[in-house]
Write an enzyme that holds these catalytic residues in place. Sequence first.
Site, PDB file in Angstrom:
ATOM      1  CB  ILE A 119     -18.554 -22.622  25.565  1.00 44.60           C
ATOM      2  CG1 ILE A 119     -18.425 -24.138  25.753  1.00 44.60           C
ATOM      3  CG2 ILE A 119     -19.493 -22.051  26.612  1.00 44.60           C
ATOM      4  CD1 ILE A 119     -17.275 -24.761  25.071  1.00 44.60           C
ATOM      5  NE  ARG A 120     -25.325 -20.557  25.725  1.00 41.16           N
ATOM      6  CZ  ARG A 120     -26.345 -19.700  25.891  1.00 41.16           C
ATOM      7  NH1 ARG A 120     -26.127 -18.517  26.411  1.00 41.16           N
ATOM      8  NH2 ARG A 120     -27.572 -20.042  25.540  1.00 41.16           N
ATOM      9  CD  GLU A 180     -11.756 -24.062  28.983  1.00 37.96           C
ATOM     10  OE1 GLU A 180     -12.881 -24.568  29.110  1.00 37.96           O
ATOM     11  OE2 GLU A 180     -11.478 -22.904  29.355  1.00 37.96           O
ATOM     12  NE  ARG A 202     -10.805 -31.059  38.747  1.00 39.79           N
ATOM     13  CZ  ARG A 202     -11.346 -32.272  38.896  1.00 39.79           C
ATOM     14  NH1 ARG A 202     -11.927 -32.863  37.872  1.00 39.79           N
ATOM     15  NH2 ARG A 202     -11.283 -32.888  40.044  1.00 39.79           N
ATOM     16  NE  ARG A 218     -11.072 -24.688  38.294  1.00 41.09           N
ATOM     17  CZ  ARG A 218     -11.474 -25.556  37.367  1.00 41.09           C
ATOM     18  NH1 ARG A 218     -11.099 -25.402  36.135  1.00 41.09           N
ATOM     19  NH2 ARG A 218     -12.233 -26.564  37.687  1.00 41.09           N
ATOM     20  CG  HIS A 245     -25.129 -21.087  12.953  1.00 40.06           C
ATOM     21  ND1 HIS A 245     -26.260 -20.381  12.596  1.00 40.06           N
ATOM     22  CD2 HIS A 245     -25.254 -21.319  14.289  1.00 40.06           C
ATOM     23  CE1 HIS A 245     -27.025 -20.201  13.663  1.00 40.06           C
ATOM     24  NE2 HIS A 245     -26.444 -20.754  14.708  1.00 40.06           N
ATOM     25  NE  ARG A 292     -21.382 -15.821  19.400  1.00 33.85           N
ATOM     26  CZ  ARG A 292     -22.019 -15.460  20.509  1.00 33.85           C
ATOM     27  NH1 ARG A 292     -22.065 -14.193  20.878  1.00 33.85           N
ATOM     28  NH2 ARG A 292     -22.641 -16.362  21.247  1.00 33.85           N
TER      29      ARG A 292
HETATM   30  C1  LIG Z   1     -25.370 -10.875  19.559  1.00 36.88           C
HETATM   31  C2  LIG Z   1     -25.693 -12.033  20.464  1.00 36.88           C
HETATM   32  C3  LIG Z   1     -26.259 -11.812  21.703  1.00 36.88           C
HETATM   33  C4  LIG Z   1     -26.567 -12.898  22.551  1.00 36.88           C
HETATM   34  N1  LIG Z   1     -27.086 -12.652  23.807  1.00 36.88           N
HETATM   35  C5  LIG Z   1     -27.351 -13.691  24.645  1.00 36.88           C
HETATM   36  C6  LIG Z   1     -27.878 -13.467  25.954  1.00 36.88           C
HETATM   37  O1  LIG Z   1     -28.126 -12.345  26.368  1.00 36.88           O
HETATM   38  N2  LIG Z   1     -28.099 -14.542  26.755  1.00 36.88           N
HETATM   39  C7  LIG Z   1     -27.858 -15.825  26.334  1.00 36.88           C
HETATM   40  O2  LIG Z   1     -28.088 -16.760  27.099  1.00 36.88           O
HETATM   41  N3  LIG Z   1     -27.367 -16.063  25.098  1.00 36.88           N
HETATM   42  C8  LIG Z   1     -27.110 -15.046  24.249  1.00 36.88           C
HETATM   43  N4  LIG Z   1     -26.590 -15.298  23.000  1.00 36.88           N
HETATM   44  C9  LIG Z   1     -26.326 -16.691  22.595  1.00 36.88           C
HETATM   45  C10 LIG Z   1     -27.384 -17.205  21.606  1.00 36.88           C
HETATM   46  O3  LIG Z   1     -28.661 -17.218  22.202  1.00 36.88           O
HETATM   47  C11 LIG Z   1     -27.016 -18.638  21.149  1.00 36.88           C
HETATM   48  O4  LIG Z   1     -26.967 -19.496  22.288  1.00 36.88           O
HETATM   49  C12 LIG Z   1     -25.656 -18.696  20.477  1.00 36.88           C
HETATM   50  O5  LIG Z   1     -25.544 -17.690  19.505  1.00 36.88           O
HETATM   51  C13 LIG Z   1     -25.475 -20.059  19.822  1.00 36.88           C
HETATM   52  O6  LIG Z   1     -26.350 -20.142  18.734  1.00 36.88           O
HETATM   53  P1  LIG Z   1     -26.933 -21.519  18.244  1.00 36.88           P
HETATM   54  O7  LIG Z   1     -27.694 -22.184  19.339  1.00 36.88           O
HETATM   55  O8  LIG Z   1     -27.703 -21.238  16.979  1.00 36.88           O
HETATM   56  O9  LIG Z   1     -25.580 -22.295  17.883  1.00 36.88           O
HETATM   57  P2  LIG Z   1     -25.216 -23.827  18.042  1.00 36.88           P
HETATM   58  O10 LIG Z   1     -25.246 -24.257  19.456  1.00 36.88           O
HETATM   59  O11 LIG Z   1     -23.925 -24.011  17.296  1.00 36.88           O
HETATM   60  O12 LIG Z   1     -26.330 -24.576  17.283  1.00 36.88           O
HETATM   61  C14 LIG Z   1     -26.456 -24.483  15.866  1.00 36.88           C
HETATM   62  C15 LIG Z   1     -27.845 -24.877  15.504  1.00 36.88           C
HETATM   63  O13 LIG Z   1     -28.032 -26.254  15.868  1.00 36.88           O
HETATM   64  C16 LIG Z   1     -29.324 -26.448  16.384  1.00 36.88           C
HETATM   65  N5  LIG Z   1     -29.194 -26.946  17.767  1.00 36.88           N
HETATM   66  C17 LIG Z   1     -28.053 -27.123  18.466  1.00 36.88           C
HETATM   67  N6  LIG Z   1     -28.317 -27.652  19.678  1.00 36.88           N
HETATM   68  C18 LIG Z   1     -29.664 -27.790  19.744  1.00 36.88           C
HETATM   69  C19 LIG Z   1     -30.550 -28.262  20.728  1.00 36.88           C
HETATM   70  N7  LIG Z   1     -30.123 -28.732  21.891  1.00 36.88           N
HETATM   71  N8  LIG Z   1     -31.861 -28.239  20.452  1.00 36.88           N
HETATM   72  C20 LIG Z   1     -32.320 -27.789  19.291  1.00 36.88           C
HETATM   73  N9  LIG Z   1     -31.558 -27.332  18.293  1.00 36.88           N
HETATM   74  C21 LIG Z   1     -30.225 -27.337  18.518  1.00 36.88           C
HETATM   75  C22 LIG Z   1     -30.048 -25.122  16.289  1.00 36.88           C
HETATM   76  O14 LIG Z   1     -30.710 -25.049  15.057  1.00 36.88           O
HETATM   77  C23 LIG Z   1     -28.931 -24.119  16.268  1.00 36.88           C
HETATM   78  O15 LIG Z   1     -29.238 -22.910  15.631  1.00 36.88           O
HETATM   79  C24 LIG Z   1     -26.304 -14.236  22.125  1.00 36.88           C
HETATM   80  C25 LIG Z   1     -25.737 -14.448  20.862  1.00 36.88           C
HETATM   81  C26 LIG Z   1     -25.435 -13.375  20.035  1.00 36.88           C
HETATM   82  C27 LIG Z   1     -24.812 -13.647  18.686  1.00 36.88           C
END
Ligand SMILES: Cc1cc2nc3c(=O)[nH]c(=O)nc-3n(C[C@H](O)[C@H](O)[C@H](O)COP(=O)(O)OP(=O)(O)OC[C@H]3O[C@@H](n4cnc5c(N)ncnc54)[C@H](O)[C@@H]3O)c2cc1C
Length: 301
Positions: A111-112, A120, A124, A196, A218, A223
């Site tokens: 979901i990150r 989802e 609830r 839950r 991406h 992943r």
């Molecule tokens: C191997 C691995 C380890 C990780 N470990 C951790 C950890 O320890 N702790 C943790 O918290 N996270 C962790 N993460 C999560 C990571 O930091 C990212 O949050 C996650 O991979 C999503 O990436 P993203 O933000 O590029 O993707 P998306 O959310 O899909 O975003 C894609 C792109 O859109 C842009 N974007 C999207 N939203 C915004 C916004 N609000 N502002 C600016 N630009 C935006 C950015 O360019 C971004 O790259 C990990 C990820 C990986 C792959």
Amino acid sequence: MPLTPDQQADIDTLRSTPAQTLRAVSPGMEAHLYTAHPVLDHGFVRVIDYMGDDAAICQAARVSYGKGTKSVSNDEGLIRYLMRHWHSTPFEMCEIKLHVKLPVFVARQWIRHRTANVNEYSARYSILDREFYIPAPDALAAQSTTNNQGRGEALSGDEAERVLRILRDDAMRCYDHYEAMISDEGQQGLARELARMNLPANIYTQWYWKVDLHNLLHFLRLRADAHAQYEIRVYAEAICAIVADWVPAAYSAFEDYRMGGATLSSTALECVRRMLKGEEVTQENSGMSKGEWREFQGVIG
Ligand SMILES: Cc1cc2nc3c(=O)[nH]c(=O)nc-3n(C[C@H](O)[C@H](O)[C@H](O)COP(=O)(O)OP(=O)(O)OC[C@H]3O[C@@H](n4cnc5c(N)ncnc54)[C@H](O)[C@@H]3O)c2cc1C
């Protein structure tokens, strides 16, 4: 088996009633449509819908009226050019909608990725199934001694048995308590939205996840990578296989430039140039930290 007979019957019905369309159709993707691809012990990924194909990427890049395709090799060349130069918006013209069943702790990582649309299963409104992810023996790994965010060799013997017993017992006990709390037996029972909270993070959830091809690639780049946790990586790998059939030219360019390629800093690039001239470059005279040097060596082999 991640699907009940009723769920499988619904999928069979959908697959046996094709509809005619004027829209672009990807033959590779049609073969996947609705089918559940098993992942982990109870999970799956299945394609619910999609839009576009390799040609749609080229159409958008050329802003053409018709197919706009000169030839397949021409399209492949254009797609490789777009991928190479980070001209990403044409890839956003393709979309995919997936139904994914996955453990909650995997969903937390997934979901990150904020650039998708998600809906989802509601715990609830509905009662969660008694389904928990229990790692297969080869995925039951020890903590890595060199990487705090990684795992080492698989546990074996008594240690593996002990850990599996704890995982299974805790999951079953928590689910028994969940059922006991929500059961009415003449009284109201605790609200599902509260009951839950006592369930472990290896319980399965489900969602519909819709994303465009650019943002999907991406996600896959991060992943399906060896650094990603195994439990999310296997989902990414299952999706990679689907994308390879959906948009073969785009996936091939992605494999080449993103998955198989590497980015070098200007310092690293300078080291490569010095090496090509026959100079002996070491970490000490490279201008790189020990960590950077190690990664650089990994890239250049
Ligand atoms: C191997 C691995 C380890 C990780 N470990 C951790 C950890 O320890 N702790 C943790 O918290 N996270 C962790 N993460 C999560 C990571 O930091 C990212 O949050 C996650 O991979 C999503 O990436 P993203 O933000 O590029 O993707 P998306 O959310 O899909 O975003 C894609 C792109 O859109 C842009 N974007 C999207 N939203 C915004 C916004 N609000 N502002 C600016 N630009 C935006 C950015 O360019 C971004 O790259 C990990 C990820 C990986 C792959």
